[in-house]
Write an enzyme that holds these catalytic residues in place. Structure first.
Site, short mmCIF file in Angstrom:
data_model
loop_
_atom_site.label_atom_id
_atom_site.label_comp_id
_atom_site.label_asym_id
_atom_site.label_seq_id
_atom_site.Cartn_x
_atom_site.Cartn_y
_atom_site.Cartn_z
N GLU A 22 0.93 -1.21 0.59
CA GLU A 22 0.13 -0.14 -0.15
C GLU A 22 0.89 1.50 0.15
O GLU A 22 0.39 1.93 0.33
CB GLU A 22 -0.86 0.04 1.45
CG GLU A 22 -1.71 -1.48 1.10
CD GLU A 22 -3.42 -0.77 2.54
OE1 GLU A 22 -3.74 0.19 2.28
OE2 GLU A 22 -2.13 -1.95 3.19
N SER A 201 -6.51 -2.03 1.15
CA SER A 201 -6.62 -1.01 0.84
C SER A 201 -7.47 -2.08 -1.08
O SER A 201 -6.72 -1.91 -2.34
CB SER A 201 -5.66 -0.57 0.15
OG SER A 201 -5.18 0.88 0.79
N GLU A 231 -13.59 -15.53 3.54
CA GLU A 231 -14.70 -15.30 3.82
C GLU A 231 -16.31 -15.13 2.47
O GLU A 231 -15.54 -15.45 1.97
CB GLU A 231 -14.67 -13.68 4.17
CG GLU A 231 -13.83 -13.68 4.76
CD GLU A 231 -13.42 -11.65 5.72
OE1 GLU A 231 -12.72 -10.96 5.82
OE2 GLU A 231 -13.97 -10.80 4.17
N ASP A 317 -16.35 -0.83 9.19
CA ASP A 317 -17.02 -0.58 8.01
C ASP A 317 -18.56 -1.95 8.29
O ASP A 317 -17.93 -3.70 9.35
CB ASP A 317 -15.95 -1.78 7.23
CG ASP A 317 -15.27 -0.11 6.94
OD1 ASP A 317 -15.63 1.11 7.28
OD2 ASP A 317 -14.52 -1.10 6.28
N GLU A 330 -14.81 -5.26 9.19
CA GLU A 330 -13.99 -4.98 9.83
C GLU A 330 -13.52 -3.11 10.50
O GLU A 330 -15.05 -2.74 10.04
CB GLU A 330 -12.51 -5.19 8.54
CG GLU A 330 -12.62 -4.21 7.27
CD GLU A 330 -11.46 -4.75 6.81
OE1 GLU A 330 -11.04 -5.01 6.59
OE2 GLU A 330 -11.50 -3.39 5.60
N SER A 341 -11.23 10.37 0.48
CA SER A 341 -11.58 8.88 1.06
C SER A 341 -12.99 8.88 1.64
O SER A 341 -13.24 10.32 2.62
CB SER A 341 -10.74 8.78 2.25
OG SER A 341 -9.44 8.36 1.27
#
Length: 373
Positions: A22, A201, A231, A317, A330, A341
């Site tokens: 990232e 990200s 998941e 989130d 998360e 953002s």
């Protein structure tokens, strides 16, 4: 008649770049912060960490750090920076080729804008704790645990928070027997999302529709992290809530709730949608949730923040399923922080502008002691 000198402004070291995948996102975040930080209130010292781990003194110029379709920012240079590990000294040392070492002066607080391993995961926080330097954001334990999507879910489950179904594949399990490691995945149903356990990200995330593509997806995720989490897909609206640490003994504060809607051929909120193809992403805040659900999101976001032991800031989130169920996806302890953002946007919608948000985070860090707390 003599006049007393103006009080010294707190010096903020903005640290960005880093050794993780990232790196570019971190540079872009630094560009946004450097443009917006209140220069009347703070002195700024930009420090970049190159991909090979070198700490470098950088120019106070956001332009080369911006991430666009035509520019991929990178930390590089020849002027090295040494951060003190002596708790008695806060001076940053500069090493230039052919020159004697020189001091840049005291750093009062570090604003870490690093995403991913070797920055967001408690490693940088541990270094700053050793040096007794204040910093923005969560401490060592919360940073490390919330960076690991597996350990994060363990904490959330223990706190009684609603999480989705998942399995974990460790490096040893994968090297020992790939087929056995993949066997439990079918129990999650299809599709699934294969993710590096300790990356952000949306780096390395692959949506997998069936068993035939699973092994390749795990190998792709392992390019970012040898530990992989898989998941079950959750069908629902992606909503996010910003949390800020309370002052003193006050409870954490929550923002208005934002929602992400992705179009333009992106199957999910991937790296390109987040940072490159923003025209095909709609971020709305406040979003139109039922009042009771919105209040539940805010209440549970604070519960998650406190269960994780977070400090400073976090973005929580969620998925909101059509049947009315909330699923905690998360926590990001150092969320995306460019002006576009979601974290700055939800706080702007809550009455706290981007420059004000930066000031608030720095002042929270300055008011907090280092060490055990």
């Amino acid at each position: 008649m003599s006049t007393s000198p103006a009080p010294r402004k707190p010096r903020v070291a903005i640290v960005f770049g880093g050794r993780s995948s990232e790196h570019m996102v971190s540079c872009a975040t630094a560009a946004g912060v450097m443009q917006a930080i209140d220069r009347d209130r703070f002195d700024v010292l930009p420090i970049g960490i190159a991909r090979d781990g070198r700490w470098l003194l950088m120019a106070d110029d956001p332009e080369p750090l911006m991430l666009t379709a035509s520019q991929q920012p990178e930390v590089d240079g020849a002027t090295s920076v040494v951060v003190p590990t002596d708790p008695g000294g806060k001076g940053v040392l500069v090493l230039e080729p052919g020159q004697p070492p020189r001091e840049l002066g005291t750093v009062d607080v570090v604003l870490p804008l690093l995403h991913g391993p070797f920055g967001e995961d408690g490693t940088l926080q541990g270094l700053l704790e050793l040096a007794d330097i204040r910093y923005v954001g969560s401490g060592v334990a919360a940073s490390a645990v919330m960076m690991d999507k597996h350990l994060m879910k363990v904490v959330f489950a223990a706190a009684g928070l609603p999480i989705g179904r998942y399995i974990v594949i460790t490096d040893k399990e994968w090297r020992r027997d790939k087929a056995a490691a993949l066997d439990p995945v079918a129990s999650l149903g299809w599709p699934v999302f294969v993710k590096p356990a300790r990356a952000g990200s949306s780096q390395g995330i692959v949506k997998v529709e069936g068993r035939d593509d699973l092994e390749a997806a795990v190998e792709s995720a392992r390019e970012h992290d040898p530990k992989v989490i898989i998941e079950a897909a959750i069908k629902g609206r992606e909503i996010e809530c910003g949390v800020l640490e309370g002052r003193g003994s006050d409870r954490p504060r929550v923002s208005e709730i934002g929602e992400i809607e992705v179009t333009g051929g992106h199957e999910f909120y991937d790296f390109e949608a987040k940072y490159i193809d923003e025209a095909n992403v709609r971020l709305s805040c406040p979003t139109n949730l039922p009042v009771a659900i919105a209040e539940e999101v805010k209440t549970l976001s604070v519960k998650a923040f406190e269960a994780a032991g977070c400090e400073g800031l976090a973005r929580v989130d969620w998925f909101y399923e059509s049947g009315g169920r909330l699923v905690l996806n998360e926590i990001n302890t150092l969320p995306g922080f460019t002006p576009t953002s979601m974290f700055p946007q939800v706080w702007a919608a809550s009455g706290l502008s981007y420059p004000e948000l930066i000031t608030e985070l720095i002042e929270l860090a300055l008011s907090r002691q280092t060490g055990l707390r």
